[in-house]
Design a protein around this motif. Structure first.
Motif, mmCIF file in Angstrom:
data_model
loop_
_atom_site.group_PDB
_atom_site.id
_atom_site.type_symbol
_atom_site.label_atom_id
_atom_site.label_comp_id
_atom_site.label_asym_id
_atom_site.label_seq_id
_atom_site.Cartn_x
_atom_site.Cartn_y
_atom_site.Cartn_z
ATOM 1 N N LYS A 219 91.431 49.309 -15.346
ATOM 2 C CA LYS A 219 91.227 50.764 -15.420
ATOM 3 C C LYS A 219 89.802 51.111 -15.027
ATOM 4 O O LYS A 219 89.536 52.194 -14.521
ATOM 5 N N SER A 220 88.886 50.180 -15.283
ATOM 6 C CA SER A 220 87.478 50.420 -14.907
ATOM 7 C C SER A 220 87.362 50.559 -13.393
ATOM 8 O O SER A 220 86.607 51.404 -12.898
ATOM 9 N N ALA A 221 88.108 49.727 -12.647
ATOM 10 C CA ALA A 221 88.032 49.761 -11.178
ATOM 11 C C ALA A 221 88.630 51.048 -10.620
ATOM 12 O O ALA A 221 88.210 51.531 -9.575
ATOM 13 N N THR A 222 89.644 51.597 -11.303
ATOM 14 C CA THR A 222 90.309 52.799 -10.781
ATOM 15 C C THR A 222 89.813 54.084 -11.478
ATOM 16 O O THR A 222 90.395 55.145 -11.277
ATOM 17 N N ALA A 223 88.758 53.960 -12.268
ATOM 18 C CA ALA A 223 88.269 55.118 -13.051
ATOM 19 C C ALA A 223 87.941 56.309 -12.157
ATOM 20 O O ALA A 223 87.267 56.173 -11.146
ATOM 21 N N GLY A 224 88.467 57.473 -12.540
ATOM 22 C CA GLY A 224 88.139 58.723 -11.857
ATOM 23 C C GLY A 224 88.899 58.986 -10.574
ATOM 24 O O GLY A 224 88.738 60.038 -9.959
ATOM 25 N N LEU A 225 89.734 58.054 -10.136
ATOM 26 C CA LEU A 225 90.446 58.253 -8.871
ATOM 27 C C LEU A 225 91.499 59.350 -8.988
ATOM 28 O O LEU A 225 92.252 59.374 -9.944
ATOM 29 N N PRO A 226 91.546 60.257 -8.011
ATOM 30 C CA PRO A 226 92.559 61.314 -8.066
ATOM 31 C C PRO A 226 93.934 60.817 -7.624
ATOM 32 O O PRO A 226 94.436 61.190 -6.572
ATOM 33 N N ILE A 227 94.509 59.943 -8.449
ATOM 34 C CA ILE A 227 95.813 59.355 -8.098
ATOM 35 C C ILE A 227 96.907 60.156 -8.793
ATOM 36 O O ILE A 227 96.802 60.437 -9.982
ATOM 37 N N PRO A 228 97.960 60.525 -8.048
ATOM 38 C CA PRO A 228 99.015 61.324 -8.678
ATOM 39 C C PRO A 228 99.755 60.560 -9.785
ATOM 40 O O PRO A 228 99.864 59.368 -9.720
ATOM 41 N N VAL B 61 83.781 61.402 -12.786
ATOM 42 C CA VAL B 61 83.515 59.962 -12.577
ATOM 43 C C VAL B 61 83.677 59.617 -11.092
ATOM 44 O O VAL B 61 82.909 58.833 -10.539
ATOM 45 N N PHE B 62 84.671 60.237 -10.445
ATOM 46 C CA PHE B 62 84.900 59.989 -9.024
ATOM 47 C C PHE B 62 83.674 60.394 -8.209
ATOM 48 O O PHE B 62 83.238 59.666 -7.324
ATOM 49 N N GLU C 258 87.009 47.585 -20.009
ATOM 50 C CA GLU C 258 87.514 46.349 -19.402
ATOM 51 C C GLU C 258 86.476 45.639 -18.535
ATOM 52 O O GLU C 258 86.342 44.416 -18.593
ATOM 53 N N ASN D 200 94.652 64.658 -2.211
ATOM 54 C CA ASN D 200 94.020 65.503 -3.231
ATOM 55 C C ASN D 200 92.629 65.971 -2.815
ATOM 56 O O ASN D 200 92.133 66.983 -3.299
ATOM 57 N N ILE E 225 86.741 54.117 -20.133
ATOM 58 C CA ILE E 225 86.878 53.444 -18.842
ATOM 59 C C ILE E 225 85.988 52.199 -18.725
ATOM 60 O O ILE E 225 86.195 51.356 -17.866
ATOM 61 N N VAL F 77 82.852 50.105 -13.083
ATOM 62 C CA VAL F 77 82.974 51.567 -12.987
ATOM 63 C C VAL F 77 81.919 52.119 -12.021
ATOM 64 O O VAL F 77 82.196 53.028 -11.244
ATOM 65 N N ARG G 230 80.788 58.000 -8.712
ATOM 66 C CA ARG G 230 81.010 56.751 -7.965
ATOM 67 C C ARG G 230 80.774 56.967 -6.469
ATOM 68 O O ARG G 230 80.201 56.118 -5.794
ATOM 69 N N VAL H 277 83.030 47.835 -5.856
ATOM 70 C CA VAL H 277 84.369 48.103 -6.409
ATOM 71 C C VAL H 277 84.925 49.390 -5.805
ATOM 72 O O VAL H 277 86.098 49.470 -5.445
ATOM 73 N N ASP I 27 88.122 64.222 -11.300
ATOM 74 C CA ASP I 27 87.244 63.792 -12.386
ATOM 75 C C ASP I 27 85.798 63.613 -11.907
ATOM 76 O O ASP I 27 85.556 63.126 -10.796
#
Lengths: 303, 48
Positions: free
Chosen positions: B39-48, A203-204, A163, A190, A160, A168, A207, A173, A201
């Motif tokens: 992908k770094s900005a959305t890392a870990g998000l619980p997105i379906p 990571v969430f 980029e 969720n 992750i 992260v 953050r 962000v 995850d």
């Protein structure tokens, strides 16, 4: 020294004007919301790519360009030109995360704030130096490997972080990109469904912890994130120390009352700096000291 | 070195970077980068 009525009125007017300009800048950076596409407004502010944003902050673009194997000439030009002329002015007058911190400060204005010593301020700033250094080094390393054709391997190795490494962990962000995306892409439910909740995850949660930590910090210390952790502030601060625009003190009018230091959101010890100009990497040219001075001794100076 | 001299050196460097960016056509190159959420900005998000 007791507060003059004039000081209070001037400071209030100035802060209202600053909030207004910060809001206008936020709208200008989100022109996609009004149907206008990408613009080249690359400013040295903590502004990530958002759902509606028409541009990106200079540090995020710098990371993105480095990891794509490009020389980050545009963000460097933005940092050097804007930083050498205006210093950290955009931290005070144009940064979305700065606006967020100011709003928290306003909401919690009933509570007295804690002011760390100058030594603590300078020591904690080294955390920001570390964050900036590691992010740039990691991005450069990834970019070199991408340029050498090792794209797949480097993506696996950095995951992750491959980029935009700092994006992260950046609370900005998470606030401006991740949370709106949770609503927009429909992942918010969720959080309220136990079966899905336990699968979220780690990571969430990291953050989320960082943004809560940042909010609590700002609750007690004004603009704490800007002072110690923000990579944009670290880079523009280095240039801002010698910037053309800055705040100076007229010694024939100054009575050393210390009101300017009391209201400074960045904790700059203004009276200990040379009167010609405040040469501090912490000064964001917010002009609170200019507004509050009852003797009009503080002034904005060029050169 | 005086602070003003340092500011003008930094400013000159900035304009050199800007000139190089324009001559390397980077404003066109970054068009795709700017509109993309990483992908770094959305890392870990619980997105379906």
């Amino acid at each position: 020294m007791a507060w003059h009525k004039k000081s209070k009125v001037n400071l209030t007017k100035l802060r209202i004007l600053r909030t207004l300009i910060q809001t206008i800048m936020f709208i200008l950076m989100n022109l996609t919301f009004f149907g206008i596409g990408a613009t080249w407004l690359v400013l040295p502010v903590d502004m990530p790519k958002m759902l509606t944003s028409s541009s990106e902050g200079a540090f995020y673009l710098l990371e993105r360009m480095l990891t794509a194997g490009l020389l980050p000439l545009i963000p460097l030009a933005s940092f050097f030109i804007i930083g050498s002329i205006f210093g950290r002015l955009f931290c005070a007058w144009g940064c979305p995360f700065g606006l967020f911190q100011d709003l928290i400060g306003f909401i919690t204005s009933w509570k007295s704030k804690y002011e760390p010593t100058q030594e603590t301020n300078n020591n904690l700033r080294q955390i920001g130096d570390f964050i900036t250094g590691v992010s740039i080094l990691a991005s450069t390393f990834i970019g070199i490997n991408v340029a050498l054709g090792e794209i797949e391997n480097i993506k696996i190795a950095f995951g992750i972080f491959s980029e935009q490494p700092w994006a992260v962990l950046s609370p900005s962000v998470f606030l401006f990109t991740a949370i709106p995306l949770l609503f927009y892409w429909g992942g918010i439910e969720n959080l309220f469904n136990w079966d899905k909740f336990i699968l979220i995850d780690i990571v969430f949660w990291i953050r989320l912890f960082i943004i809560i930590f940042a909010i609590i910090l700002v609750f007690y210390i004004p603009r704490a994130w800007c002072r110690w952790f923000c990579p944009v502030g670290i880079i523009t601060g280095l240039l801002g120390k010698h910037s053309i625009l800055g705040v100076g003190r007229n010694i024939s009018k100054c009575t050393h009352c210390g009101l300017c230091e009391d209201v400074c959101p960045m904790g700059v010890r203004i009276l200990s700096h040379p009167p010609e100009k405040v040469r501090s990497e912490h000064c964001i040219n917010c002009l609170d000291c200019v507004g509050v001075c009852p003797e009009d001794a503080m002034e904005l100076r060029f050169l | 070195m005086r602070s003003n001299a340092k500011a003008f050196i930094a400013l000159s460097l900035g304009f050199i970077f800007l000139t190089l960016a324009i001559s390397a056509n980077q404003f066109e190159l970054i068009k795709d980068l700017i509109v993309e959420i990483t992908k770094s900005a959305t890392a870990g998000l619980p997105i379906p």
